[in-house]
Design an enzyme around this catalytic site. Structure first.
Site, mmCIF file in Angstrom:
data_model
loop_
_atom_site.group_PDB
_atom_site.id
_atom_site.type_symbol
_atom_site.label_atom_id
_atom_site.label_comp_id
_atom_site.label_asym_id
_atom_site.label_seq_id
_atom_site.Cartn_x
_atom_site.Cartn_y
_atom_site.Cartn_z
ATOM 1 N N LYS A 185 0.815 -1.208 0.000
ATOM 2 C CA LYS A 185 0.000 0.000 0.000
ATOM 3 C C LYS A 185 0.856 1.269 0.000
ATOM 4 C CE LYS A 185 -0.621 0.194 5.018
ATOM 5 N NZ LYS A 185 0.101 1.436 5.255
ATOM 6 N N THR A 186 1.980 1.251 0.734
ATOM 7 C CA THR A 186 2.831 2.438 0.759
ATOM 8 C C THR A 186 3.418 2.700 -0.623
ATOM 9 O OG1 THR A 186 3.370 1.952 3.067
ATOM 10 C CG2 THR A 186 4.756 3.540 1.938
ATOM 11 N N ASP A 188 -3.630 7.365 4.275
ATOM 12 C CA ASP A 188 -3.140 6.023 4.602
ATOM 13 C C ASP A 188 -3.869 5.500 5.844
ATOM 14 O OD1 ASP A 188 -1.595 3.751 4.556
ATOM 15 O OD2 ASP A 188 0.146 4.678 5.508
ATOM 16 N N GLU A 189 -3.910 4.170 6.011
ATOM 17 C CA GLU A 189 -4.535 3.529 7.182
ATOM 18 C C GLU A 189 -5.934 4.095 7.427
ATOM 19 O OE1 GLU A 189 -3.241 1.008 8.297
ATOM 20 O OE2 GLU A 189 -1.059 1.089 8.379
ATOM 21 N N GLN A 217 -7.902 -5.086 9.102
ATOM 22 C CA GLN A 217 -6.875 -4.676 10.065
ATOM 23 C C GLN A 217 -7.339 -3.502 10.933
ATOM 24 O OE1 GLN A 217 -2.581 -5.076 8.766
ATOM 25 N NE2 GLN A 217 -3.526 -4.939 6.745
ATOM 26 N N ARG A 255 1.994 -10.799 10.388
ATOM 27 C CA ARG A 255 3.304 -10.174 10.629
ATOM 28 C C ARG A 255 4.430 -11.112 10.196
ATOM 29 N NH1 ARG A 255 1.755 -6.026 9.734
ATOM 30 N NH2 ARG A 255 -0.141 -7.184 9.318
#
Length: 663
Positions: A30-31, A213-214, A244, A596
């Site tokens: 995503k970044t 973002d997020e 998430q 993770r």
């Protein structure tokens, strides 16, 4: 610039025909999408960088994003680009528009400790739990854009009604101090834009495209701020993942993802499902758990990184045995695979679980780093001392004035400070300067004015001497003059007071020695300390140590080998979150923990766990039953007393050492 993106990422970067929601699964890049889209907007679409804003939630994320964009837009191309947190953006807006809201541009921003002290004074020093509860309610109301009167009307019981009354007094005090708290940095820009259309038009012209973002972590106020800035055309790309969303407890509202669809009927949704982090087994396990939640959009993560090792589910005898088992497994695995300690993470639901793992790692001589530990500079006693240093260096620092003037207490009450803040606000001067104005002095009786004047004279004398006298001697005089050690022992139990005083002495001695070694005055050292505080935690290279972290703090991070511990009923999911939306959030927390891991994932649970001095029986988490059984290998479940993992680990470690030793 787009050649190494997959088709969905490329579509997300190039789509500019309306509002866009990118549902970016864990590890799906995503970044990369956000940074490439910034580059695409500037280099391909002719939008100047100063008209683009990328908004995220942490300073660390903003810094990493800024560094990546810097590689795409070198030199002048990226000049003026806004990459910031929501709160930093709100602060920029408020600094520019403060006068429209009746604030001076150099208003103060209270940290949580200062804000809670104001609230404690209003509530007449309640116990810590009541104070935290009231502070949480007020924060929630602010995030929902409710003013004190609306909060009073919405109160569900007498406790909430009393908190709403305290909220009114709290806001009055902040206003008198010309101060804002953390939540005001979002709430007040929304109020500004609603009440002043000309200010909104100015900022819409300045920020012509937003990337958020997020997005699943936004609260009501942040959603409204984004909506106002993006305008009716919806000039934004929101990137988030409903799977998430794990921060409801601090005000985040996953419903904001659904609100987008109703507020923007033309919203385009692009899911990103290719994962660039984890093996296929890990992703299959994650998919099998999260599909038990209702979701905005069904998406199955996949990768081409190979099948990978089976997940291991290890039953341990008790919580101490669990910690020893994990430490032994890390030792053996590292020895066998020639890995680094930093390749391993131990993730848990609550901070209270960390202690036994710390003990076991120390016993095994394994270096570790605890995430989320308190910064030395964030300790209350260090902030008390630095408030004096900041005020000596800059008398216009209002937060430092308030903290120094009231710590320790010296006869300057809340009423006096409110009058001082009101006068300073009307005259647009600092609190320190306001004390010396004849207009203010004529308003106060001598008994209220005298402690203020005495305090300011004391600071002025130190400021004059700080330019030329040794820093160490001045610091010792300062601490003696304010009788800080005595105040600590009066307000804390002996052990806490002793620890805090040792921290203060360590800090003062360090500053004194640094002043001698570097030939710096106290004024110059204060600037150095401020810079160190800003840069703290920015090491270029993390230490080679096992990472211990809560699941919440681990979000956004990844590790080759993960131990997800305490996977039991009433821990994960937490005993207070066993039904409804709270259970769904616990399941998302499990999903975050699983994703993770890059190469191996070990889950542990205990047959018994110590609670209140007793060993009580435990059950594996319901989420274990939701894992795809084909991806999981169970260890230790059929062995009485759970000794197998420990003995197996020891045997493997002994055999490897013997083999490498040539025996």
């Amino acid at each position: 610039m787009l050649s190494d993106l997959n088709p969905q990422q490329r579509d997300a970067v190039k789509y500019l025909d309306g509002p866009l929601l990118v549902l970016a699964g864990a590890g799906s890049g995503k970044t990369r999408v956000i940074t490439r889209k910034i580059g695409y907007l500037v280099r391909q679409c002719g939008i100047e960088a100063r008209h683009v804003a990328a908004i995220t939630f942490t300073n660390k994320a903003a810094r990493e994003m800024r560094e990546r964009v810097g590689e795409l837009l070198p030199g002048q191309q990226g000049q003026g680009l806004t990459v910031s947190t929501f709160h930093s953006l709100g602060l920029s807006i408020l600094r520019a528009e403060a006068r429209r809201l009746g604030y001076k541009p150099r208003f103060s921003v209270m940290d949580a400790g200062d804000a809670q002290q104001i609230l404690a004074d209003i509530l007449k020093n309640p116990d810590k739990a009541s104070l935290r509860h009231a502070a949480g309610l007020i924060s929630g109301w602010k995030n929902a854009l409710l003013d004190p009167e609306a909060a009073r009307l919405a109160a569900r019981d007498e406790g909430e009604r009393q908190a709403a009354i305290a909220y009114l007094a709290y806001q009055g005090t902040l206003r008198a101090y010309q101060a804002m708290d953390f939540d005001d940095l979002i709430r007040l820009p929304v109020a500004l834009f609603r009440d002043h259309p000309e200010a909104l038009a100015t900022w819409q012209g300045r920020l012509r495209y937003l990337l958020v973002d997020e997005y699943q972590d936004t609260n009501g106020a942040q959603y409204e701020l984004m909506k106002l800035l993006a305008g009716p055309m919806g000039r934004f790309t929101a990137v988030g993942d409903d799977d998430q969303a794990i921060y409801a407890w601090r005000g985040a509202d996953v419903e904001n993802l659904r609100r987008l669809q109703s507020d923007y009927p033309r919203l385009k949704i692009i899911p990103l499902t290719q994962n660039y982090r984890s093996s296929q087994r890990i992703l299959k396990a994650a998919n099998s758990v999260i599909r038990n939640n209702p979701r905005l959009h069904d998406k199955n993560l996949w990768s081409d990184l190979g099948v990978g090792d089976p997940l291991e589910l290890v039953q341990c005898r008790d919580d101490r045995h669990e910690a020893e088992t994990v430490a032994l497994r890390i030792s053996a695995h590292k020895f066998e695979n020639r890995t680094r300690f930093a390749d391993y993470a131990i993730l848990y639901r609550g901070n209270h679980q960390a202690r036994l793992f710390e003990e076991a790692l120390r016993e095994a001589r394994i270096p570790y780093q605890l995430s989320g530990g308190q910064s030395f500079f964030d300790r209350a006693e260090i902030k008390d001392l630095t408030a004096y240093l900041r005020l000596i260096a800059n008398q216009d620092d209002d937060p430092a004035f308030i903290r120094a003037a009231t710590t320790p207490r010296r006869g300057i009450g809340a009423g006096t400070l409110e009058k001082l803040g009101d006068h300073a606000g009307k005259r647009h001067v600092s609190l320190f300067a306001a004390v010396h104005e004849l207009g203010f002095q004529s308003e106060l009786p001598a008994r209220q004015l005298e402690p203020l004047s005495t305090f300011c004279d004391f600071i002025n004398r130190l400021a004059q001497r700080a330019e030329r006298e040794p820093a160490g001697r001045l610091l010792d005089e300062l601490l003696a003059a304010i009788r800080y050690e005595e105040w600590l022992y009066d307000s804390e139990d002996d052990r806490a007071a002793r620890n805090k005083w040792e921290n203060v002495r360590e800090f003062a001695n360090w500053l004194g020695k640094k002043g001698e070694d570097d030939g710096k005055t106290l004024i110059e050292l204060t600037q150095t300390v401020s810079l160190m505080n800003l840069l703290e935690g920015r090491e270029d290279e993390a230490p080679d140590a096992v990472r211990l972290s809560t699941l919440h703090a681990a979000k956004g991070l990844e590790y080759p080998h993960v131990f997800l511990v305490g996977v039991e009923e009433e821990i994960l999911p937490h005993r207070e979150c066993l039904e409804g939306p709270r259970l769904e959030e616990e399941r998302r927390l499990m999903y975050v923990g699983i994703t993770r891991a890059r190469r191996s994932l070990t889950l542990t649970w205990c047959a018994r766990r110590k609670r209140g001095g007793d060993l009580l029986p435990c059950e594996p988490s319901r989420f274990v039953a939701e894992l795809d059984p084909e991806q999981v290998r169970r260890v230790g479940a059929s062995v009485p007393e759970g000794e197998a993992p420990r003995e197996d680990g020891r045997r493997r470690l002994s055999a490897l050492k013997a083999m490498l030793g040539g025996k």
